[in-house]
Design a protein around this motif. Sequence first.
Motif: not given
Length: 892
Positions: A382-386, A521-525, A529-532
């Motif tokens: 989802d976030r990659e799309e945004t 912001n979105v990129a940081q989130l 997410k990827r790390e966790s």
Amino acid sequence: MRVDRVRLRNFKCYGEAELGLERGVTIVHGVNGSGKSTLLEAVFFALYGSKALGDRTLDDVITTGEEECEVELEFTHDGRSYRVERRLKLRGDRATTTKCLLEGPSGAIEGARDVRHEVTELLRMDAEAFVNCAYVRQGEVNKLIHASPGERQDMIDDLLQLGALEEYRERASDARLGVKSVLDGQREVLEDLRRQVKRKEDQELHDRLNALESSHADVVDDIERFESQRENARETLETAESVLERHEETREEIADLEEGIEELRSKIAETERKRENAGETLRERRSEREELEDERDGLLGETELETIDADAVESRIEELEARDEELRDDLEDVRVSITERNGEVERLREEADELESQAEQAREEADELDERIENDREAIADREETVDDLDDDVESARSAFDDAPVAFGGAESHLEKLESDREELVSTINDVTAEIRSVENAIEEGERLREAGKCPECGQDVAGSPHVDILEEKRETLATLEERLSGLEDDREELDERIERAESLVEAERRVDRLEENRENVAQLLEEKRESLEDRREQRNRLREEGDEHEREAETKRERASDLESEVADARTELGEINAERGEIKERLETLRRASEIEAERAELDREIETLRQRRADWETMNDERREQLSADREHKRELESEFDDDRVETARTKQSNAEQYLEKVDEKLASLEADRDELQGKIGGVEEKIEELERLRDRLETVEEKLERLDSLYDEAETLQTTYGELRAELRQRNVETLERLLNETFDLVYQNDSYAAIDLDGEYRLTVYQKDGEPLEPEQLSGGERALFNLSLRCAIYRLLAEGVEGTAPMPPLILDEPTVFLDSGHVTQLVSLVESMRDLGVEQIVVVSHDEELIGAADSLVRVEKDATSNRSRLERGRQTEAALLRSD
Ligand SMILES: Nc1ncnc2c1ncn2[C@@H]1O[C@H](COP(=O)(O)OP(=O)(O)OP(=O)(O)O)[C@@H](O)[C@H]1O
Ligand SMILES: [Zn+2]
């Protein structure tokens, strides 16, 4: 002797007072009643106590109203220091001495009597001698002059210690008289003794003694004869008595023998009975032994032993017991190992269960993590799309600058520039509009004036006005202005369009900024997410591995538990085997122990049988011996019975009674003879005593005669001694009288230089006579008051000097104390007194103390003591005169 210090407390008018005295002449001065005499008295009292008070009593010296009083005196004598201390206390209305102490180089002396004796000994004078020689008291001027020659003699003899010679003379006289009375007594005794001896010699005592002694010898012979006959009778009596006694004894002996025989017979029967009983018991024991032997033989088959021998049995028992012990230990070990293994199995199973449940839990956790990983993956998509969308938006917003007058980022300042241009333009337009209006007004005015024929410019009549043509010029100006205005308004329109464009550019810039921030912001989130997601994957894998590991461990433990269980089953089999062996051993041990018991019982029985046999044999021997004794006794009895016949006994009885009768008579006869003999002996003793008494009388007579001779010579000696002492004293006194007369004349000359008197005469009886120049004699009482005072002082000083010179050893030389010596003197004689005092000092008197208020005497002093009475406390005070004062007074 020298006074160093005197201290007083509550002594008469003194409260607390202390005074140190020095060598030389000290003058004590002060008004009447201030306490001068009291100070001297205190020194005198310290030395001699109550003897210094004369008729007065101790309570007189305690300050009125006080309870206690103290005097302390320190003095030096013969180079040694002394200290006297006296304390008095009032009890009721009488005072007593509570402390009296003299401390000297050889220790301390206590008690008023002993202290006074010691002081008298030291100073060689008692209190009376002290006032006669050293201490001239106030108002005692006439004392020596009025004294009788006898009194004077005693006093001076005493001072010079001639008194002792008189005492010796008296003692010798007493001794002579004593010897005389003893002598007279002894003479009487001698006479009496002579008479007694004569009387005794007249009695012819030796003839009487001879007659008495021959009668005495006859009586003694008779007594001897009767005594020897009595001895014979006593022997006869004794023999008869012993025969009779022996007879009695034999009878008793026979009776004893009969009794003994009876006793022996009954003992023999008794022992026989015992022997039979023992035989019975012996048989019983033997059959018991046989029974035991049978039982033993039966047991022998059950043991693997060949014979039942105590040692073999015992060692076999020991062997078996040792084996049993071993087995018991093994058993215990096996039991312990079973218990331990069972425990271990249980523990292992519990651990396996625990591990399995841990594995289960780890797997569940891993499944949960899988779910969460799936969710995370979707969120990331989802976030990659945004982010992509946001990138597109930015692109389109930036495209607005593609044909723009400024680059991206310059819109804001571009807009500001345009707006300020516009403002400037508007103000120019306003200025031009205003100018147009004023030109229009001016044209309108000009037309109106021109119509009125006046100068449109200055209002003057047109004729001749320079300004007539101006209206045309103004119209031209107006047209120019209007043209300019319309140009400016075109410019404004164009500017407004450009401002609009610039505003839309500013808007585009802002939008790009917002979008880029969002994208950031979105990129940081997304990154987070990827790390966790990665972490969770790792964790899930780890949990799966853990689960597998736990399961493997649980498997191992379960295998180990079932191994142990099979070991336990083996151990239980072993346990059964051991118990079986122990059961066998127990049975064998019982058999062996019984066999050993039988052996012990058999041995006991053997011993008992042996004892019984022995005892029976002993009893037999004993009875054999008794039988022998029995026949011996019977034989002896027969012998005794044949020993005595009746004739022998009868003769003995007759002899006994005859002897008894004779003895009675002879005792009476002897008693009367002995009485005669004793009487004679008494008479002989009396005569002998008288003879001895005569001898003693003769001895005493001789002794008394010798004693009388000695007493006679003693009497002569005492007589000689008495005269010698008398002569010696007279001789010494004569010498003293001569010296004293010389000293008195010297002194009197010194103090009384007067033409009236030639010399003073002192005779052997101490009678004083004063000779006038014309040779006429005068009694001292006949002198005037002042002359008597000087005469008295001269006499005292002369005596003092005589004493200082005439005594052997250290002369005591106490301070010369003069109390108010100037009372009767005129001023001229005071000067003489001063020279007397000085000559005494020169003669070596260490201390001279004078009470006086005479200025001239004060002037002669080495030191001054001032006595003063405090008006309020009424107590006297001592104050040393300063040296300067003394010197000053002397120089006047
Ligand atoms: N027990 C006592 N208690 C108190 N005061 C006393 C006592 N005995 C005597 N006195 C007082 O001591 C005083 C001193 O007497 P003292 O004889 O020493 O005087 P003095 O100086 O020698 O005089 P004078 O020059 O007249 O001879 C007297 O006033 C007397 O009243
Ligand atoms: Zn004009």
